[in-house]
Design an enzyme around this catalytic site. Structure first.
Site, PDB file in Angstrom:
ATOM      1  N   ASN A  15      -7.226 -35.615 -37.290  1.00 58.00           N
ATOM      2  CA  ASN A  15      -7.489 -35.181 -35.743  1.00 58.00           C
ATOM      3  C   ASN A  15      -7.241 -36.708 -35.330  1.00 58.00           C
ATOM      4  O   ASN A  15      -7.354 -36.401 -34.372  1.00 58.00           O
ATOM      5  CB  ASN A  15      -9.084 -34.274 -35.516  1.00 58.00           C
ATOM      6  CG  ASN A  15      -9.200 -32.997 -36.121  1.00 58.00           C
ATOM      7  OD1 ASN A  15      -8.465 -32.490 -35.234  1.00 58.00           O
ATOM      8  ND2 ASN A  15      -9.185 -32.062 -36.960  1.00 58.00           N
ATOM      9  N   ASN A 112     -17.927 -31.622 -30.930  1.00 58.48           N
ATOM     10  CA  ASN A 112     -17.327 -30.825 -32.220  1.00 58.48           C
ATOM     11  C   ASN A 112     -16.070 -30.261 -32.449  1.00 58.48           C
ATOM     12  O   ASN A 112     -15.867 -29.451 -31.137  1.00 58.48           O
ATOM     13  CB  ASN A 112     -18.832 -31.094 -32.949  1.00 58.48           C
ATOM     14  CG  ASN A 112     -18.608 -30.743 -34.783  1.00 58.48           C
ATOM     15  OD1 ASN A 112     -18.202 -31.756 -34.655  1.00 58.48           O
ATOM     16  ND2 ASN A 112     -18.726 -29.215 -35.060  1.00 58.48           N
ATOM     17  N   HIS A 114     -14.513 -27.364 -34.936  1.00 55.63           N
ATOM     18  CA  HIS A 114     -15.130 -26.997 -35.842  1.00 55.63           C
ATOM     19  C   HIS A 114     -13.969 -25.757 -36.173  1.00 55.63           C
ATOM     20  O   HIS A 114     -14.062 -24.869 -35.115  1.00 55.63           O
ATOM     21  CB  HIS A 114     -16.575 -25.595 -35.367  1.00 55.63           C
ATOM     22  CG  HIS A 114     -16.420 -25.036 -36.532  1.00 55.63           C
ATOM     23  ND1 HIS A 114     -17.023 -24.830 -37.668  1.00 55.63           N
ATOM     24  CD2 HIS A 114     -16.849 -23.294 -36.617  1.00 55.63           C
ATOM     25  CE1 HIS A 114     -17.398 -24.224 -38.579  1.00 55.63           C
ATOM     26  NE2 HIS A 114     -17.453 -23.327 -38.516  1.00 55.63           N
TER      27      HIS A 114
HETATM   28  C1  GRF Z   1     -11.344 -30.035 -39.431  1.00 60.59           C
HETATM   29  O1  GRF Z   1     -10.935 -29.360 -40.157  1.00 60.59           O
HETATM   30  C2  GRF Z   1     -11.867 -30.089 -38.831  1.00 60.59           C
HETATM   31  O2  GRF Z   1     -12.464 -29.543 -37.707  1.00 60.59           O
HETATM   32  C3  GRF Z   1     -13.068 -29.649 -39.549  1.00 60.59           C
HETATM   33  O3  GRF Z   1     -13.648 -30.579 -40.501  1.00 60.59           O
HETATM   34  C4  GRF Z   1     -11.804 -31.230 -40.422  1.00 60.59           C
HETATM   35  C5  GRF Z   1     -11.597 -32.675 -40.526  1.00 60.59           C
HETATM   36  O4  GRF Z   1      -9.975 -32.949 -40.403  1.00 60.59           O
HETATM   37  N1  GRF Z   1     -14.991 -29.876 -38.753  1.00 60.59           N
HETATM   38  P1  GRF Z   1      -9.540 -34.195 -40.388  1.00 60.59           P
HETATM   39  O5  GRF Z   1     -10.303 -35.829 -40.814  1.00 60.59           O
HETATM   40  O6  GRF Z   1      -9.403 -34.142 -38.906  1.00 60.59           O
HETATM   41  O7  GRF Z   1      -7.924 -34.238 -40.928  1.00 60.59           O
END
Ligand code: GRF
Length: 215
Positions: A15, A112, A114
């Protein structure tokens, strides 16, 4: 004026990568002022450094939650952060931390992401729990954070299907693609129009407020 954000991560950082890409493409009026990470082994640290970002790594091990948060707050205090953006940050933030980001309307300026349609499948295993339950539709939620885990005013939700031949892997990959599109879109909307533009209004036309600290 560009939105100044601090992105909090704990792991892979996909992300974070999507947010960096949107900023570098000029698609988002935001600047990542710092990346905060509690896991010294996280790939997200490498990624952030590759893009020349300020990185603050502080393991939570061997210190109290309060001490850990206070050190992060001390780091952030000089940076004039508009929003804290949780992107796979695997620590629960206390009310004490959140208070530092309370705005005039009573919301905490902390977002956040989710990987399920809240309020379903809270917790650290959103993909697994939704998949194992056998949902036909799941989705991604982006919300303002309050003092309850995976709770607070919802800013955006986007669904995706579970297909008949899905494995957990293919289900998760479909969801991650949604995550990587949605978080930059939401942050761009906050930067351009303010967070209020994403909040629902109640029957009286007032912004919904589910900020727990006010109850
Ligand atoms: C994602 O699936 C997010 O929705 C959750 O943790 C994961 C983080 O993935 N909260 P990344 O570190 O961004 O690849």
């Amino acid at each position: 004026m560009r939105l100044k954000i601090a992105v909090f991560v704990s792991g892979r950082g996909s992300n974070l990568a999507s947010i960096i890409e949107a900023i570098e493409d000029g698609a988002m009026g935001a600047t990542i002022v710092t990346v905060v990470c509690n896991n010294p082994d996280a790939y997200a640290i490498t990624l952030a450094k590759e893009h020349g970002l300020n990185v603050f790594v502080l393991s939570h091990k061997g210190m109290s939650r309060e001490e850990h948060e206070n050190k992060i707050l001390a780091h952030l205090s000089t940076l004039e952060i508009d929003f804290v953006v949780l992107a796979g940050y695997m620590r629960v933030l206390t009310g004490n931390f959140l208070q530092a980001f309370k705005d005039a309307a009573g919301y905490f300026r902390v977002t956040n992401i989710h990987p399920a349609l809240l309020p379903s499948f809270k917790g650290a295993s959103g993909y697994e729990d939704a998949f194992n339950y056998g949902v036909r539709v799941s989705g991604i939620t982006i919300h303002l954070v309050d003092e309850e885990v995976d709770h607070g005013p919802i800013l955006a939700q986007r669904p995706f299907p579970r297909l008949a031949d899905d494995t957990l892997h293919s289900f998760r990959e479909r969801g991650l693609a949604v995550e990587h599109a949605l978080y930059p879109e939401v942050l761009a909307a906050i930067a351009n129009n303010g967070v209020e533009s994403l909040l629902l209004k109640n029957v009286h036309g007032q912004l919904e407020s589910t900020v727990r600290s006010e109850k």
